[in-house]
Design a protein around this motif. Structure first.
Motif, mmCIF file in Angstrom:
data_model
loop_
_atom_site.group_PDB
_atom_site.id
_atom_site.type_symbol
_atom_site.label_atom_id
_atom_site.label_comp_id
_atom_site.label_asym_id
_atom_site.label_seq_id
_atom_site.Cartn_x
_atom_site.Cartn_y
_atom_site.Cartn_z
ATOM 1 N N THR A 174 -15.729 -11.129 11.439
ATOM 2 C CA THR A 174 -15.273 -12.100 10.450
ATOM 3 C C THR A 174 -14.701 -11.480 9.176
ATOM 4 O OG1 THR A 174 -17.519 -12.241 9.543
ATOM 5 C CG2 THR A 174 -16.917 -13.824 11.265
ATOM 6 N N MET A 175 -15.132 -10.261 8.818
ATOM 7 C CA MET A 175 -14.697 -9.671 7.552
ATOM 8 C C MET A 175 -13.948 -8.354 7.717
ATOM 9 S SD MET A 175 -15.580 -11.752 5.106
ATOM 10 C CE MET A 175 -15.418 -10.666 3.693
ATOM 11 N N VAL A 176 -14.521 -7.426 8.470
ATOM 12 C CA VAL A 176 -13.934 -6.082 8.541
ATOM 13 C C VAL A 176 -12.637 -6.076 9.344
ATOM 14 C CG1 VAL A 176 -14.351 -3.698 9.226
ATOM 15 C CG2 VAL A 176 -16.228 -5.064 8.294
ATOM 16 N N LYS A 177 -12.640 -6.757 10.482
ATOM 17 C CA LYS A 177 -11.439 -6.762 11.327
ATOM 18 C C LYS A 177 -10.238 -7.385 10.621
ATOM 19 C CE LYS A 177 -9.860 -8.139 15.929
ATOM 20 N NZ LYS A 177 -10.242 -8.826 17.189
ATOM 21 N N PRO A 178 -10.342 -8.575 9.970
ATOM 22 C CA PRO A 178 -9.167 -9.088 9.230
ATOM 23 C C PRO A 178 -8.732 -8.181 8.092
ATOM 24 C CG PRO A 178 -10.761 -10.836 9.615
ATOM 25 C CD PRO A 178 -11.435 -9.572 9.991
ATOM 26 N N PHE A 179 -9.681 -7.489 7.459
ATOM 27 C CA PHE A 179 -9.309 -6.588 6.361
ATOM 28 C C PHE A 179 -8.529 -5.370 6.870
ATOM 29 C CE2 PHE A 179 -10.536 -2.622 4.193
ATOM 30 C CZ PHE A 179 -9.848 -2.805 3.011
ATOM 31 N N VAL A 180 -8.936 -4.829 8.022
ATOM 32 C CA VAL A 180 -8.290 -3.614 8.532
ATOM 33 C C VAL A 180 -6.915 -3.912 9.113
ATOM 34 C CG1 VAL A 180 -8.482 -1.788 10.253
ATOM 35 C CG2 VAL A 180 -10.488 -2.457 8.924
ATOM 36 N N LYS A 181 -6.772 -5.024 9.829
ATOM 37 C CA LYS A 181 -5.564 -5.253 10.610
ATOM 38 C C LYS A 181 -4.471 -6.009 9.876
ATOM 39 C CE LYS A 181 -7.407 -4.973 15.290
ATOM 40 N NZ LYS A 181 -7.496 -5.641 16.613
ATOM 41 N N ASN A 182 -4.799 -6.828 8.888
ATOM 42 C CA ASN A 182 -3.802 -7.721 8.288
ATOM 43 C C ASN A 182 -3.366 -7.220 6.918
ATOM 44 O OD1 ASN A 182 -3.960 -9.412 10.481
ATOM 45 N ND2 ASN A 182 -5.490 -10.741 9.560
ATOM 46 N N TRP A 183 -2.043 -7.267 6.691
ATOM 47 C CA TRP A 183 -1.443 -7.086 5.376
ATOM 48 C C TRP A 183 -1.892 -5.775 4.733
ATOM 49 C CZ3 TRP A 183 1.944 -10.818 5.511
ATOM 50 C CH2 TRP A 183 1.622 -11.989 6.175
ATOM 51 N N VAL A 184 -1.502 -4.707 5.354
ATOM 52 C CA VAL A 184 -1.953 -3.396 4.912
ATOM 53 C C VAL A 184 -1.015 -2.759 3.892
ATOM 54 C CG1 VAL A 184 -3.180 -2.924 7.042
ATOM 55 C CG2 VAL A 184 -0.780 -2.343 6.900
ATOM 56 N N GLU A 185 0.159 -3.327 3.663
ATOM 57 C CA GLU A 185 1.139 -2.713 2.775
ATOM 58 C C GLU A 185 1.343 -3.578 1.540
ATOM 59 O OE1 GLU A 185 5.807 -1.168 2.836
ATOM 60 O OE2 GLU A 185 4.825 -1.921 4.661
ATOM 61 N N GLU A 186 1.289 -2.952 0.391
ATOM 62 C CA GLU A 186 1.493 -3.657 -0.872
ATOM 63 C C GLU A 186 2.919 -3.427 -1.365
ATOM 64 O OE1 GLU A 186 -0.583 -4.077 -5.291
ATOM 65 O OE2 GLU A 186 -1.344 -2.632 -3.798
ATOM 66 N N ALA A 187 3.512 -4.493 -1.889
ATOM 67 C CA ALA A 187 4.908 -4.421 -2.356
ATOM 68 C C ALA A 187 5.039 -5.221 -3.649
ATOM 69 C CB ALA A 187 5.852 -4.958 -1.288
ATOM 70 N N SER A 188 6.268 -5.238 -4.174
ATOM 71 C CA SER A 188 6.582 -6.008 -5.375
ATOM 72 C C SER A 188 7.532 -7.141 -5.009
ATOM 73 C CB SER A 188 7.226 -5.110 -6.441
ATOM 74 O OG SER A 188 6.334 -4.113 -6.855
ATOM 75 N N CYS A 189 7.216 -8.338 -5.477
ATOM 76 C CA CYS A 189 8.001 -9.529 -5.148
ATOM 77 C C CYS A 189 8.533 -10.166 -6.428
ATOM 78 C CB CYS A 189 7.155 -10.545 -4.385
ATOM 79 S SG CYS A 189 6.540 -9.940 -2.803
ATOM 80 N N VAL A 190 9.754 -10.636 -6.336
ATOM 81 C CA VAL A 190 10.390 -11.349 -7.445
ATOM 82 C C VAL A 190 10.518 -12.819 -7.063
ATOM 83 C CG1 VAL A 190 12.444 -11.526 -8.896
ATOM 84 C CG2 VAL A 190 11.665 -9.277 -8.093
ATOM 85 N N LEU A 191 9.965 -13.700 -7.887
ATOM 86 C CA LEU A 191 10.001 -15.130 -7.618
ATOM 87 C C LEU A 191 11.430 -15.650 -7.787
ATOM 88 C CD1 LEU A 191 8.328 -17.655 -6.959
ATOM 89 C CD2 LEU A 191 7.970 -17.943 -9.424
#
Length: 235
Positions: free
Chosen positions: A80-97
């Motif tokens: 419930t916690m570790v698997k979603p943290f490891v596999k999903n959304w691993v890259e951080e970026a910058s977004c402009v609205l």
């Protein structure tokens, strides 16, 4: 005079027999008393040993039960916690609205009613690619924001309009977001629901239970070992 010697001999023999019988009776009473004391002491020792053994068995059973439950908790927390943290959304970026719009077609809300949908578009600063912005992993669908179900239509419209006005004031601003180019190239999320801090906090409780169960079993085994050594030294 001729009868005086046999009479004296008989009297002395009777006295010796009485003394000997009294000594044997006293010795028998002392032996019975000692045996009774030893019997009561042995029964008390046996009762203490049985009570201690039952308590130790229960403590060991409790320790192994705690360890078994900790393993089960590790399994649940990992899914419930570790698997979603490891596999999903691993890259951080910058977004402009870039844009915030309210769709004309209202979307279904849990099969209860329909609600307005606020869709937000952003540009990734690194690749200049447009993507839909979502709030977190749980709200991964076309809408960035939808109000609660079972409300009046006017209240729903007013709530979504208020969120849109706030976003319109932030047009052109840059914020951090998370991307997953392999599985969701056209979608980004604003914040992660499953973070490292939350995953470690969830793993803390099964770790404490596992350590507590192992410590309990180890203390009982150590107590048994010390008791065995003490009995050998005493013997």
């Amino acid at each position: 005079r001729s009868f005086s010697i046999p009479i004296n001999i008989n009297l002395q023999g009777a006295r010796r027999r009485q003394t000997r019988d009294g000594f044997h009776a006293t010795a028998g009473q002392e032996h019975e008393w000692i045996r009774g004391v030893n019997g009561r002491g042995g029964q008390r020792a046996r009762s203490q040993m049985s009570v201690s053994s039952v308590g130790e068995d229960r403590a060991i059973l409790l320790g192994f039960t705690m360890m078994a439950f900790s393993v089960l908790m590790f399994f649940v927390v990992g899914i419930t916690m570790v698997k979603p943290f490891v596999k999903n959304w691993v890259e951080e970026a910058s977004c402009v609205l870039v844009q915030a719009d309210i769709l004309k077609d209202w979307v279904d809300c849990r099969g209860v009613s329909t609600v307005p949908c606020l869709r937000v578009m952003v540009n990734l600063t690194g690749s200049n690619q447009s993507a839909f912005l979502h709030f977190d992993e749980e709200s991964f669908f076309q809408c960035f924001y939808i109000p609660k179900c079972q409300m009046e239509r006017a209240d729903l419209q007013a709530e979504v309009q208020g969120v849109k006005r706030i976003l319109d004031t932030q047009l052109g601003s840059t914020s951090s977001c998370f991307t997953d180019h392999t599985r969701h190239p056209r979608d980004v999320i604003l914040s992660r629901k499953y973070t490292l801090k939350k995953a470690l906090f969830a793993l803390l409780w099964p770790c404490l239970m596992l350590c507590g169960g192992a410590l309990l079993v180890g203390l009982v085994k150590l107590t048994q070992c010390l008791a065995h050594l003490s009995s050998e030294v005493c013997s």
